[in-house]
Design an enzyme around this catalytic site. Structure first.
Site, PDB file in Angstrom:
ATOM      1  N   THR A 118       3.690  10.044   0.706  1.00  0.00           N
ATOM      2  CA  THR A 118       2.559  10.574   1.473  1.00  0.00           C
ATOM      3  C   THR A 118       1.324   9.687   1.381  1.00  0.00           C
ATOM      4  O   THR A 118       0.394   9.831   2.185  1.00  0.00           O
ATOM      5  CB  THR A 118       2.180  11.974   0.968  1.00  0.00           C
ATOM      6  OG1 THR A 118       1.681  11.862  -0.385  1.00  0.00           O
ATOM      7  CG2 THR A 118       3.383  12.900   0.969  1.00  0.00           C
ATOM      8  N   ASP A 161       0.249  -3.598 -11.989  1.00  0.00           N
ATOM      9  CA  ASP A 161       1.462  -4.314 -12.382  1.00  0.00           C
ATOM     10  C   ASP A 161       1.152  -5.727 -12.842  1.00  0.00           C
ATOM     11  O   ASP A 161       1.700  -6.220 -13.848  1.00  0.00           O
ATOM     12  CB  ASP A 161       2.459  -4.362 -11.224  1.00  0.00           C
ATOM     13  CG  ASP A 161       3.149  -3.022 -10.981  1.00  0.00           C
ATOM     14  OD1 ASP A 161       3.105  -2.161 -11.891  1.00  0.00           O
ATOM     15  OD2 ASP A 161       3.727  -2.836  -9.909  1.00  0.00           O
ATOM     16  N   ASP A 167       0.032  -5.536  -6.572  1.00  0.00           N
ATOM     17  CA  ASP A 167      -0.376  -4.345  -7.327  1.00  0.00           C
ATOM     18  C   ASP A 167      -1.167  -4.792  -8.537  1.00  0.00           C
ATOM     19  O   ASP A 167      -0.617  -5.432  -9.456  1.00  0.00           O
ATOM     20  CB  ASP A 167       0.861  -3.548  -7.734  1.00  0.00           C
ATOM     21  CG  ASP A 167       0.503  -2.226  -8.408  1.00  0.00           C
ATOM     22  OD1 ASP A 167      -0.067  -2.265  -9.516  1.00  0.00           O
ATOM     23  OD2 ASP A 167       0.786  -1.167  -7.814  1.00  0.00           O
ATOM     24  N   ARG A 215      -0.603   7.454  -6.813  1.00  0.00           N
ATOM     25  CA  ARG A 215      -0.386   7.605  -5.385  1.00  0.00           C
ATOM     26  C   ARG A 215       1.064   7.979  -5.101  1.00  0.00           C
ATOM     27  O   ARG A 215       1.980   7.285  -5.514  1.00  0.00           O
ATOM     28  CB  ARG A 215      -0.742   6.303  -4.661  1.00  0.00           C
ATOM     29  CG  ARG A 215      -0.619   6.400  -3.149  1.00  0.00           C
ATOM     30  CD  ARG A 215      -1.125   5.155  -2.457  1.00  0.00           C
ATOM     31  NE  ARG A 215      -0.345   3.969  -2.774  1.00  0.00           N
ATOM     32  CZ  ARG A 215      -0.532   2.789  -2.210  1.00  0.00           C
ATOM     33  NH1 ARG A 215      -1.510   2.632  -1.338  1.00  0.00           N
ATOM     34  NH2 ARG A 215       0.217   1.769  -2.532  1.00  0.00           N
TER      35      ARG A 215
END
Length: 210
Positions: A109, A204, A201, A105
């Site tokens: 944006t 992560d 996340d 990602r």
């Protein structure tokens, strides 16, 4: 599967998800819990697979016994976090063919950028289950389904750990024919596209990176 969104509220799934959400949960425990929840979610994702029968011999007699019909399933991991779910799913469906779609990602944006694709053959004849722990904006997931459809797949399900309403809506608009199976529909996204309350996340936390 008829429902576009299925939330699996089994007590064991919800308990394990709570443990995963806690910020003090270690990387090793997080990964093991994700594997266990993925096994349980796989049962729901495969609930309506077609069956046929074949003749077998038990220790006592011959019988026509139920077995899965058609080609072997295909599991498609949306890299990198999808790999954490893939292990648990393969525990349940060890004969499944496995593919990978690499997307990341763009943090400015929030749109997906493709960097890898390797998919099994004959997807048009297989049930395909695409997996990614987090359905946040839905942009990456929708893009991955685009690629899977271009490869010929027609029967596709999307399996995730957590979903945000925004991601569910994005997927419904882009792929209304693809049912979503998840353990939780969370509240919303924050201003940088993370699920709230979420669990951070997933990649992560699974791999110990930041």
């Amino acid at each position: 599967m008829k429902d576009h969104l299925t939330i699996v509220k089994h007590p064991m799934i919800q308990h394990k998800l709570t443990l995963m959400r806690e910020k003090t949960t270690s990387t090793a425990v997080f990964g093991q819990l994700l594997r266990e929840i993925s096994q349980l979610l796989t049962y729901e994702a495969t609930r309506d697979l077609p069956l046929t029968t074949r003749s077998i011999e038990t220790p006592l007699l011959q019988m026509d016994a139920p077995c899965l019909a058609g080609r072997k399933l295909a599991l498609v991991s949306i890299l990198r976090a999808g790999n954490g779910m893939l292990e648990g799913m393969r525990d349940i469906i060890p004969s499944a063919r496995v593919g990978f779609v690499g997307l990341y990602r763009d943090e400015e944006t929030l749109m997906p950028v493709q960097y890898y694709q390797k998919l099994p053959d004959h997807l048009e004849d297989r049930c395909v289950i695409a997996v990614d722990p987090m359905l946040a904006t839905g942009n990456s997931s929708a893009a991955a389904i685009d690629l899977i459809k271009k490869a010929g797949a027609k029967d596709i399900r999307f399996l995730c750990l957590l979903a945000a309403p925004e991601g569910v809506e994005t997927m419904k608009k882009a792929h209304p024919d693809v049912p979503i199976i998840t353990a939780s529909l969370d509240d919303r996204l924050n201003d940088v596209g993370y699920i709230l309350p979420g669990l951070g996340d997933a990649g992560d936390r699974m791999f110990g990176t930041k």
